[in-house]
Scaffold this motif. Structure first.
Motif, PDB file in Angstrom:
ATOM      1  N   LEU A   1       0.824  -1.203   0.000  1.00 59.12           N
ATOM      2  CA  LEU A   1       0.000   0.000   0.000  1.00 59.12           C
ATOM      3  C   LEU A   1       0.861   1.256   0.000  1.00 59.12           C
ATOM      4  O   LEU A   1       0.696   2.130  -0.838  1.00 59.12           O
ATOM      5  CB  LEU A   1      -0.933  -0.007   1.207  1.00 59.12           C
TER       6      LEU A   1
ATOM      7  N   HIS B   1       3.447  -0.847   4.788  1.00 56.52           N
ATOM      8  CA  HIS B   1       2.037  -1.148   4.963  1.00 56.52           C
ATOM      9  C   HIS B   1       1.560  -2.009   3.792  1.00 56.52           C
ATOM     10  O   HIS B   1       1.771  -1.641   2.628  1.00 56.52           O
ATOM     11  CB  HIS B   1       1.205   0.136   5.025  1.00 56.52           C
TER      12      HIS B   1
ATOM     13  N   GLU C   1      -1.681  -4.915   2.349  1.00 61.04           N
ATOM     14  CA  GLU C   1      -2.936  -5.634   2.550  1.00 61.04           C
ATOM     15  C   GLU C   1      -2.653  -7.110   2.318  1.00 61.04           C
ATOM     16  O   GLU C   1      -2.027  -7.484   1.322  1.00 61.04           O
ATOM     17  CB  GLU C   1      -4.027  -5.155   1.606  1.00 61.04           C
TER      18      GLU C   1
ATOM     19  N   SER D   1      -9.140 -10.684   4.412  1.00 62.06           N
ATOM     20  CA  SER D   1      -8.148  -9.644   4.140  1.00 62.06           C
ATOM     21  C   SER D   1      -7.966  -8.763   5.366  1.00 62.06           C
ATOM     22  O   SER D   1      -8.919  -8.497   6.104  1.00 62.06           O
ATOM     23  CB  SER D   1      -8.581  -8.767   2.948  1.00 62.06           C
ATOM     24  N   TRP D   2      -6.749  -8.290   5.568  1.00 62.03           N
ATOM     25  CA  TRP D   2      -6.465  -7.415   6.690  1.00 62.03           C
ATOM     26  C   TRP D   2      -5.206  -6.602   6.374  1.00 62.03           C
ATOM     27  O   TRP D   2      -4.491  -6.888   5.414  1.00 62.03           O
ATOM     28  CB  TRP D   2      -6.271  -8.207   7.986  1.00 62.03           C
ATOM     29  N   ILE D   3      -4.974  -5.577   7.172  1.00 67.08           N
ATOM     30  CA  ILE D   3      -3.830  -4.699   6.974  1.00 67.08           C
ATOM     31  C   ILE D   3      -2.715  -5.109   7.934  1.00 67.08           C
ATOM     32  O   ILE D   3      -2.952  -5.355   9.114  1.00 67.08           O
ATOM     33  CB  ILE D   3      -4.196  -3.223   7.216  1.00 67.08           C
TER      34      ILE D   3
ATOM     35  N   SER E   1       1.196  -3.821   9.144  1.00 68.00           N
ATOM     36  CA  SER E   1       2.200  -2.760   9.097  1.00 68.00           C
ATOM     37  C   SER E   1       3.436  -3.212   9.863  1.00 68.00           C
ATOM     38  O   SER E   1       3.356  -3.554  11.043  1.00 68.00           O
ATOM     39  CB  SER E   1       1.659  -1.467   9.717  1.00 68.00           C
TER      40      SER E   1
ATOM     41  N   HIS F   1      -8.837   3.102   6.122  1.00 66.89           N
ATOM     42  CA  HIS F   1      -9.379   1.746   5.966  1.00 66.89           C
ATOM     43  C   HIS F   1     -10.227   1.380   7.184  1.00 66.89           C
ATOM     44  O   HIS F   1     -10.156   2.025   8.237  1.00 66.89           O
ATOM     45  CB  HIS F   1      -8.239   0.723   5.803  1.00 66.89           C
TER      46      HIS F   1
ATOM     47  N   TRP G   1      -6.405  -4.799  11.584  1.00 70.23           N
ATOM     48  CA  TRP G   1      -5.082  -4.201  11.395  1.00 70.23           C
ATOM     49  C   TRP G   1      -4.128  -4.694  12.473  1.00 70.23           C
ATOM     50  O   TRP G   1      -4.452  -4.675  13.657  1.00 70.23           O
ATOM     51  CB  TRP G   1      -5.225  -2.682  11.452  1.00 70.23           C
TER      52      TRP G   1
END
Length: 240
Positions: free
Chosen positions: A82, A90, A92, A101-103, A105, A130, A134
């Motif tokens: 991202l 970062h 996805e 799906s998730w973020i 970092s 978003h 996360w």
């Protein structure tokens, strides 16, 4: 899915690649993050091409320190980059074969307060963009309370509040940990802490003025070592 986040303190160590393979064999991570790689550019790609992953994102070092690699195998997870800076990556993540799906970092914060403030601002901006689950993992180079460290200068209340404000804006919750409370040290620190532990054990059962004096001396010595290490890495981070 397992995630490994490892501050390796330099990928040019002789046993680095074998240790990565051992970690992968024992834990089968979907994603592995390697921090403080201390190298970048083409050399970074040469090394990750020899690791048991088929995909990678490399971030450059900060002077002679820093550097983040995010590694994964495309047959187990889909990863879409991202945005990124020298302090953060970062992505996805979609876990295959599900549609979850998730973020994620990966963070390796600078030792410089001004640059960390930029990182806190970046994380806060990501939070606004978003509504997915996360996870943030890595090295923040900042503490929330004095009990999170041993020795050295007291924790800065002002800096801790800025860090906490960022975590609150991101709606983050500490997931806790297993293992030693203090996860970073160097060899000299280990020797001092081992002596300090021994003195404190003996003093608990047979206190004496000489043991109290030795304990205070070791604590002062440890404080000096911690400050020297902190100043060294702050200096290295400014050199480019």
């Amino acid at each position: 899915m397992n995630i490994i986040v490892w501050n390796c303190r330099g990928v040019l160590k002789p046993n680095f690649q074998s240790h990565v393979r051992e970690l992968v064999r024992n834990h089968n991570p979907g994603i592995m993050v390697v921090m403080e790689t201390r190298i970048g550019g083409g050399r970074a790609k040469e090394i990750t091409d020899r690791l048991p992953f088929d995909s990678a994102i490399h971030m450059e070092t900060i002077g002679f320190s820093g550097g983040i690699w995010l590694l994964w195998n495309s047959d187990s997870v889909e990863v879409v980059q991202l945005t990124s800076t020298k302090q953060e990556i970062h992505v996805e993540v979609k876990v295959l074969p599900t549609n979850l799906s998730w973020i994620f970092s990966a963070v390796y914060a600078s030792s410089r307060c001004v640059e960390r403030q930029i990182l806190w601002e970046n994380l806060s901006k990501v939070a606004e963009l978003h509504n997915l689950p996360w996870v943030i993992a890595g090295e923040f180079s900042e503490l929330l309370a004095d009990e999170d460290k041993f020795g050295g200068r007291p924790v800065s209340l002002a800096r801790s509040l800025l860090f906490k404000e960022c975590l609150d804006k991101c709606n983050m919750v500490d997931m806790g940990f297993n293992g030693p409370k203090y996860a970073w040290t160097n060899k000299r620190e280990k020797r001092i802490m081992a002596r300090l532990d021994g003195v404190q054990r003996v003093k608990a059962s047979d206190p004496s003025a000489s043991l109290v004096s030795l304990e205070n001396q070791l604590i002062k010595e440890l404080d000096v070592v911690l400050e020297q290490e902190k100043d060294l890495w702050a200096l290295k981070s400014r050199i480019n």
